[in-house]
Write a protein that holds these residues in place. Structure first.
Motif, PDB file in Angstrom:
ATOM      1  N   THR A 182      29.061   8.504  25.654  1.00  0.00           N
ATOM      2  CA  THR A 182      29.837   7.269  25.596  1.00  0.00           C
ATOM      3  C   THR A 182      29.089   6.125  26.265  1.00  0.00           C
ATOM      4  OG1 THR A 182      31.017   7.757  27.665  1.00  0.00           O
ATOM      5  CG2 THR A 182      31.995   8.563  25.628  1.00  0.00           C
ATOM      6  N   ASP A 183      29.335   4.917  25.775  1.00  0.00           N
ATOM      7  CA  ASP A 183      28.724   3.746  26.403  1.00  0.00           C
ATOM      8  C   ASP A 183      29.288   3.546  27.809  1.00  0.00           C
ATOM      9  OD1 ASP A 183      27.097   2.991  24.179  1.00  0.00           O
ATOM     10  OD2 ASP A 183      28.899   2.229  23.198  1.00  0.00           O
ATOM     11  N   ILE A 184      30.591   3.733  27.950  1.00  0.00           N
ATOM     12  CA  ILE A 184      31.246   3.573  29.250  1.00  0.00           C
ATOM     13  C   ILE A 184      32.238   4.708  29.460  1.00  0.00           C
ATOM     14  CG2 ILE A 184      32.715   2.104  30.704  1.00  0.00           C
ATOM     15  CD1 ILE A 184      31.726  -0.299  29.125  1.00  0.00           C
ATOM     16  N   SER A 185      32.179   5.328  30.619  1.00  0.00           N
ATOM     17  CA  SER A 185      33.199   6.301  31.022  1.00  0.00           C
ATOM     18  C   SER A 185      33.976   5.713  32.195  1.00  0.00           C
ATOM     19  CB  SER A 185      32.567   7.632  31.452  1.00  0.00           C
ATOM     20  OG  SER A 185      32.108   8.362  30.343  1.00  0.00           O
ATOM     21  N   VAL A 186      35.282   5.638  32.042  1.00  0.00           N
ATOM     22  CA  VAL A 186      36.156   5.164  33.118  1.00  0.00           C
ATOM     23  C   VAL A 186      36.870   6.391  33.677  1.00  0.00           C
ATOM     24  CG1 VAL A 186      38.090   3.680  33.748  1.00  0.00           C
ATOM     25  CG2 VAL A 186      36.453   2.926  32.006  1.00  0.00           C
ATOM     26  N   VAL A 187      36.458   6.809  34.869  1.00  0.00           N
ATOM     27  CA  VAL A 187      37.005   8.025  35.465  1.00  0.00           C
ATOM     28  C   VAL A 187      37.947   7.653  36.599  1.00  0.00           C
ATOM     29  CG1 VAL A 187      35.030   9.449  34.825  1.00  0.00           C
ATOM     30  CG2 VAL A 187      35.013   8.272  37.021  1.00  0.00           C
ATOM     31  N   CYS A 188      39.046   8.386  36.695  1.00  0.00           N
ATOM     32  CA  CYS A 188      40.079   8.089  37.686  1.00  0.00           C
ATOM     33  C   CYS A 188      40.018   9.133  38.804  1.00  0.00           C
ATOM     34  CB  CYS A 188      41.448   8.095  37.022  1.00  0.00           C
ATOM     35  SG  CYS A 188      42.721   7.232  37.961  1.00  0.00           S
ATOM     36  N   ALA A 189      39.935   8.666  40.051  1.00  0.00           N
ATOM     37  CA  ALA A 189      39.782   9.559  41.197  1.00  0.00           C
ATOM     38  C   ALA A 189      41.022   9.549  42.080  1.00  0.00           C
ATOM     39  CB  ALA A 189      38.569   9.154  42.023  1.00  0.00           C
ATOM     40  N   ALA A 190      41.315  10.716  42.661  1.00  0.00           N
ATOM     41  CA  ALA A 190      42.409  10.822  43.630  1.00  0.00           C
ATOM     42  C   ALA A 190      41.954  10.437  45.023  1.00  0.00           C
ATOM     43  CB  ALA A 190      42.975  12.240  43.637  1.00  0.00           C
ATOM     44  N   GLY A 191      40.647  10.550  45.266  1.00  0.00           N
ATOM     45  CA  GLY A 191      40.060  10.160  46.535  1.00  0.00           C
ATOM     46  C   GLY A 191      38.711   9.520  46.307  1.00  0.00           C
ATOM     47  N   VAL A 192      38.398   8.461  47.082  1.00  0.00           N
ATOM     48  CA  VAL A 192      37.107   7.779  46.958  1.00  0.00           C
ATOM     49  C   VAL A 192      36.566   7.554  48.360  1.00  0.00           C
ATOM     50  CG1 VAL A 192      35.865   5.792  46.061  1.00  0.00           C
ATOM     51  CG2 VAL A 192      37.927   6.594  44.888  1.00  0.00           C
ATOM     52  N   SER A 193      35.491   8.257  48.677  1.00  0.00           N
ATOM     53  CA  SER A 193      34.900   8.189  50.009  1.00  0.00           C
ATOM     54  C   SER A 193      33.406   7.939  49.892  1.00  0.00           C
ATOM     55  CB  SER A 193      35.157   9.499  50.762  1.00  0.00           C
ATOM     56  OG  SER A 193      34.300   9.657  51.861  1.00  0.00           O
ATOM     57  N   SER A 194      32.862   7.126  50.797  1.00  0.00           N
ATOM     58  CA  SER A 194      31.434   6.852  50.755  1.00  0.00           C
ATOM     59  C   SER A 194      30.607   8.096  51.077  1.00  0.00           C
ATOM     60  CB  SER A 194      31.075   5.735  51.733  1.00  0.00           C
ATOM     61  OG  SER A 194      31.412   6.102  53.062  1.00  0.00           O
ATOM     62  N   GLY A 197      32.289  11.097  48.121  1.00  0.00           N
ATOM     63  CA  GLY A 197      32.260  10.692  46.728  1.00  0.00           C
ATOM     64  C   GLY A 197      33.641  10.641  46.096  1.00  0.00           C
ATOM     65  N   LEU A 198      33.689  10.983  44.808  1.00  0.00           N
ATOM     66  CA  LEU A 198      34.932  10.971  44.046  1.00  0.00           C
ATOM     67  C   LEU A 198      35.519  12.376  44.020  1.00  0.00           C
ATOM     68  CD1 LEU A 198      33.832   8.835  40.962  1.00  0.00           C
ATOM     69  CD2 LEU A 198      34.571   8.068  43.218  1.00  0.00           C
ATOM     70  N   THR A 199      36.806  12.480  44.308  1.00  0.00           N
ATOM     71  CA  THR A 199      37.440  13.786  44.399  1.00  0.00           C
ATOM     72  C   THR A 199      38.752  13.817  43.632  1.00  0.00           C
ATOM     73  OG1 THR A 199      38.364  13.069  46.533  1.00  0.00           O
ATOM     74  CG2 THR A 199      36.404  14.457  46.601  1.00  0.00           C
ATOM     75  N   ASP A 200      39.181  15.038  43.319  1.00  0.00           N
ATOM     76  CA  ASP A 200      40.430  15.257  42.599  1.00  0.00           C
ATOM     77  C   ASP A 200      41.234  16.324  43.330  1.00  0.00           C
ATOM     78  OD1 ASP A 200      41.704  14.556  39.765  1.00  0.00           O
ATOM     79  OD2 ASP A 200      42.085  16.679  40.150  1.00  0.00           O
ATOM     80  N   HIS A 201      42.537  16.371  43.050  1.00  0.00           N
ATOM     81  CA  HIS A 201      43.403  17.330  43.725  1.00  0.00           C
ATOM     82  C   HIS A 201      43.214  18.758  43.235  1.00  0.00           C
ATOM     83  CE1 HIS A 201      45.533  14.350  45.976  1.00  0.00           C
ATOM     84  NE2 HIS A 201      46.011  13.737  44.920  1.00  0.00           N
ATOM     85  N   SER A 202      42.744  18.941  42.012  1.00  0.00           N
ATOM     86  CA  SER A 202      42.672  20.293  41.455  1.00  0.00           C
ATOM     87  C   SER A 202      41.296  20.590  40.887  1.00  0.00           C
ATOM     88  CB  SER A 202      43.726  20.475  40.350  1.00  0.00           C
ATOM     89  OG  SER A 202      43.322  19.809  39.171  1.00  0.00           O
ATOM     90  N   PRO A 203      40.870  21.863  40.913  1.00  0.00           N
ATOM     91  CA  PRO A 203      39.590  22.225  40.302  1.00  0.00           C
ATOM     92  C   PRO A 203      39.542  21.907  38.808  1.00  0.00           C
ATOM     93  CG  PRO A 203      40.330  23.963  41.781  1.00  0.00           C
ATOM     94  CD  PRO A 203      41.472  22.998  41.650  1.00  0.00           C
ATOM     95  N   ALA A 204      40.650  22.132  38.107  1.00  0.00           N
ATOM     96  CA  ALA A 204      40.674  21.885  36.661  1.00  0.00           C
ATOM     97  C   ALA A 204      40.504  20.401  36.360  1.00  0.00           C
ATOM     98  CB  ALA A 204      41.975  22.411  36.059  1.00  0.00           C
ATOM     99  N   ALA A 223      40.694   3.817  40.855  1.00  0.00           N
ATOM    100  CA  ALA A 223      41.604   4.571  41.718  1.00  0.00           C
ATOM    101  C   ALA A 223      42.677   3.648  42.254  1.00  0.00           C
ATOM    102  CB  ALA A 223      40.841   5.201  42.888  1.00  0.00           C
ATOM    103  N   ASP A 224      43.786   4.239  42.653  1.00  0.00           N
ATOM    104  CA  ASP A 224      44.802   3.488  43.363  1.00  0.00           C
ATOM    105  C   ASP A 224      44.246   3.091  44.731  1.00  0.00           C
ATOM    106  OD1 ASP A 224      47.899   2.857  43.390  1.00  0.00           O
ATOM    107  OD2 ASP A 224      47.393   3.633  45.374  1.00  0.00           O
ATOM    108  N   ALA A 225      44.759   2.001  45.273  1.00  0.00           N
ATOM    109  CA  ALA A 225      44.286   1.536  46.575  1.00  0.00           C
ATOM    110  C   ALA A 225      44.452   2.591  47.666  1.00  0.00           C
ATOM    111  CB  ALA A 225      45.031   0.258  46.958  1.00  0.00           C
ATOM    112  N   SER A 226      45.478   3.429  47.530  1.00  0.00           N
ATOM    113  CA  SER A 226      45.735   4.454  48.544  1.00  0.00           C
ATOM    114  C   SER A 226      44.642   5.512  48.602  1.00  0.00           C
ATOM    115  CB  SER A 226      47.082   5.131  48.283  1.00  0.00           C
ATOM    116  OG  SER A 226      47.070   5.803  47.033  1.00  0.00           O
TER     117      SER A 226
END
Length: 273
Positions: A182-194, A197-204, A223-226
């Motif tokens: 894809t030209d652009i992938s917009v990925v949504c993260a549950a956690g964003v840390s320097s 990195g980008l994290t999710d709540h579940s392995p799947a 990601a949400d601001a939270s």
């Protein structure tokens, strides 16, 4: 027996443990049974029983070895609309994206805000293909009432639908994603840390987001601001693997500083404007 009685009435040690477990879950993004038992000074089975009770009340989701937070419900239920924060965020992000090429949209409330913005204001001419593993986003896009809706081509990845996020996951979804570029992938993260990195709540969910990251020539993390400065259970990308970062809602400057210091382009969209 006294402890069990206190638990049944909703008062006493069990209630205090539940509150402490909830506090740790908010702070750390995950609770481990063995560690929590040691910190509380109780048997692991007591913590497992507490987690079962808390899950029954919708306060968490149990996973192997512990529990993770309940993911926010999708911002729409197939026919509704995103909340104001995500609607404004979606419009701001859509203004910055090209109207041609291939765009992949991941799963999450901010992603749904983007889908709503695209559906409300499709490209003026043919040439944009949108692919998503988020069933709600696919439906919103395919139901666009704009006279320009024919300029959109919408593909749904398929896969097992998560009851927690509404995203399509599993081997089917990953196999299909691995075929894409894809030209652009917009990925949504549950956690964003320097650092984490980008994290999710579940392995799947993380496995799908990982695949979405790898197929994009340009990767935008949203990601949400939270989620700023937080780490969820499973990492799916490092900060170095993304090209831009966008938050829906107000984010403190202190939380943004580590990303700015790395030279990462940032977008922060407050409440609906």
């Amino acid at each position: 027996m006294i402890m069990e009685k206190a638990s049944a009435t909703g008062r006493g040690p069990a209630r205090e443990r539940h509150q402490q477990l909830a506090d740790w879950l908010r702070a750390d993004g995950r609770v481990e049974v063995v560690q929590a038992a040691a910190r509380l000074g109780v048997a692991p089975e007591t913590v497992r029983r507490d987690l079962r009770a808390m899950e029954q009340h919708g306060r968490l989701v149990r996973v192997h070895g512990g529990a993770v937070p309940v993911q926010p419900a999708p911002a729409t239920q197939l026919s509704g609309r995103p909340g104001p924060r995500y609607t404004g965020f979606g419009r701001r992000l859509w203004q910055q994206l090209p109207r041609q090429g291939t765009l992949l949209i991941g799963t999450g409330a901010p992603a749904l805000g983007l889908a709503e913005a695209i559906a409300a204001d499709p490209p003026e001419s043919d040439g944009l293909t949108v692919v998503t593993n988020f069933l709600d986003a696919a439906i919103v896009l395919s139901r666009s009432r704009s006279p320009r809706s024919a300029n959109l081509r919408v593909y749904n990845i398929g896969g097992t639908v998560s009851p927690h996020s509404g995203g399509q996951e599993g081997d089917w979804a990953i196999s299909e994603l691995n075929r894409l570029r894809t030209d652009i992938s917009v990925v949504c993260a549950a956690g964003v840390s320097s650092t984490d990195g980008l994290t999710d709540h579940s392995p799947a969910g993380a496995a799908v987001s990982r695949a979405e990251t790898l197929v994009g020539r340009r990767v935008i993390a949203i990601a949400d601001a939270s989620a700023a400065g937080k780490s969820a259970f499973v990492q799916f990308a490092s900060i170095d693997e993304i090209d831009e970062l966008a938050f829906a809602g107000e984010v403190d400057d202190q939380q943004l500083r580590p990303f700015r210091e790395r030279g990462l382009p940032l977008m922060v969209a407050p409440e609906d404007d």
